[in-house]
Scaffold this active site. Structure first.
Site, PDB file in Angstrom:
ATOM      1  N   SER A   1       0.815  -1.204   0.000  1.00  0.00           N
ATOM      2  CA  SER A   1       0.000   0.000   0.000  1.00  0.00           C
ATOM      3  C   SER A   1       0.854   1.261   0.000  1.00  0.00           C
ATOM      4  CB  SER A   1      -0.972  -0.030   1.177  1.00  0.00           C
ATOM      5  OG  SER A   1      -1.980   0.922   0.995  1.00  0.00           O
TER       6      SER A   1
ATOM      7  N   HIS B   1      -7.731  -5.471   0.288  1.00  0.00           N
ATOM      8  CA  HIS B   1      -6.523  -4.633   0.325  1.00  0.00           C
ATOM      9  C   HIS B   1      -5.613  -5.042   1.470  1.00  0.00           C
ATOM     10  CE1 HIS B   1      -4.361  -0.804  -0.442  1.00  0.00           C
ATOM     11  NE2 HIS B   1      -4.184  -0.783   0.859  1.00  0.00           N
TER      12      HIS B   1
END
Length: 407
Positions: free
Chosen positions: A169, A380
């Site tokens: 990320s 995610h």
């Protein structure tokens, strides 16, 4: 609730790990946890050119090994927003990326960005007294300065000419900034694996956060006016509702900070479904976790890019942009300058990164391939949370690194 607090930080690109032992802080005991799991562990400290003192953690050998007669190539792992190095050991020896890499024959190094609790130090600034100055940074400084300094430290310490990079990320965002702004660093990387690496924002998938991001600059200025510059400061009390610190209510006291908490995602991202991670013992894994923390400006920088559907430098406003950049709008990061061998791992169920943006980034980087995770429900955060990340992602990374190293 613990679950709610965890998911807020988790879904904004970062997360933390289990306490390991009662009444002790897991975040400050990463090496001790590594040792308790049968590995050697080391603490290292790096001072950046602008004075931040960064803590790194190293796993030099595989499990139950104390020496090695063969070369162990270096791998550097960078965490996500609000997280820390603990993100890569949270699932234990069997499933955690760092342990898997160490067992495969690599010398594993985990970084900590400026401002998180492990790197909340400076040669001249006091983060509690000089808060506005200390926390005046975004992920651009983390990429251009912190990641660069830690890569150089690892290469000098190990004597290696290159290393492998893994970033989750914001750890991917930091790489994109570094490799485009300081392209000479591409030559220092044998391979790059980005796990939901956030960059382009043309198709940002979360409509609620997208709507709040329209007010990013107004919210940020108002938050600064009331002294809100650090997210999850050391006096954060996990037993209280999200955003409350000792004597300070970060999310319900001032209207300005309520809006900033909306931008962070408090109201939109808390979910009661404890099975989102795809693991059977989700609450057990993260019971008693610690959060790394961050500067508010990191979140505001993402907010600007979500609003502007762009991936570009900090927006100071028209006049300041003209003075600093020589143009009214901040420059975009030029991904065509990224020449390292990059694999972008992504999932179609990501609420912070759209598949179309991943494909667009890959098209702009000359030596980049994309790899969709073979589970459509993969999230995610599952890159550092779900146990099947080993079979779906980590094993592929390790095999490709071993091929590069002819091991």
């Amino acid at each position: 609730m613990i679950r709610g607090t965890f998911l807020i930080s988790l879904l904004m690109c970062g997360y933390s790990l289990p306490a390991g032992r009662e009444e002790k802080s897991a975040l400050f005991e990463v090496p001790e946890i590594i040792i308790s799991n049968g590995y050697q562990a080391e603490r290292h400290h790096v001072i950046t050119p602008d004075g931040y003192i960064l803590e790194m953690h190293r796993i030099p050998f595989g499990r139950h090994q104390t020496t090695s007669e063969v070369r162990r190539p270096a791998v550097f792992l960078m965490h996500g927003l609000l997280s820390a190095s603990n993100s890569y050991i949270a699932l234990g020896p069997e499933y955690s990326i760092s342990y898997n890499l160490a067992d495969a024959g690599f010398d594993v190094w985990m970084g900590n960005a400026r401002g998180n609790r492990l790197s909340r130090r400076h040669t001249t600034l006091d983060p509690d007294v000089d808060k506005s100055e200390f926390f005046n940074f975004s992920w651009e400084e983390i990429g251009m300065i912190d990641v660069a300094a830690m890569i150089d430290y690892v290469l000098e310490f190990t004597g290696e000419e290159k290393l492998h990079y893994v970033g989750h990320s914001q750890g991917g965002t930091s790489f994109l900034v570094l490799a485009s702004m300081r392209p000479e660093y591409n030559e220092k990387l044998s391979s790059v694996n980005l796990l939901a690496g956030v960059g382009y924002m043309n198709h940002f998938p979360n409509k609620n956060l997208g709507a709040t991001a329209l007010l990013t600059d107004v919210i940020y200025v108002a938050a600064l006016a009331v002294g809100f510059v650090e997210v999850y400061p050391p006096d954060f009390d996990r037993s209280l509702p999200w955003g409350k610190t000792a004597g300070t209510d970060r999310c319900t006291g001032n209207l300005e900070t309520q809006y900033m908490c909306d931008l962070i995602g408090v109201r939109h991202l808390v979910r009661e479904n404890e099975s989102v991670s795809g693991t059977s013992d989700f609450l057990d894994i993260f019971e008693g976790h610690d959060i790394g923390g961050a500067a508010l400006k990191q979140i505001a920088h993402y907010g600007q890019n979500i609003r502007d559907k762009a991936f570009r430098r900090w927006n100071y406003g028209l006049i300041q942009n003209l003075r600093i950049y020589g143009k009214v709008a901040p420059p975009a990061y030029d991904l065509s300058l990224i020449t390292a061998n990059v694999t972008m791992h992504y999932t179609v169920n990501d609420i912070l990164l759209d598949e179309r943006d991943v494909l667009a980034m890959a098209a702009d980087m000359p030596n980049t391939v994309v790899r969709k995770v073979a589970r459509d429900t993969f999230l995610h955060e599952d890159f550092v949370l779900a146990k099947d990340v080993k079979e779906l992602v980590t094993d592929f990374m390790i095999e490709s690194m071993l091929q590069i190293e002819h091991m």
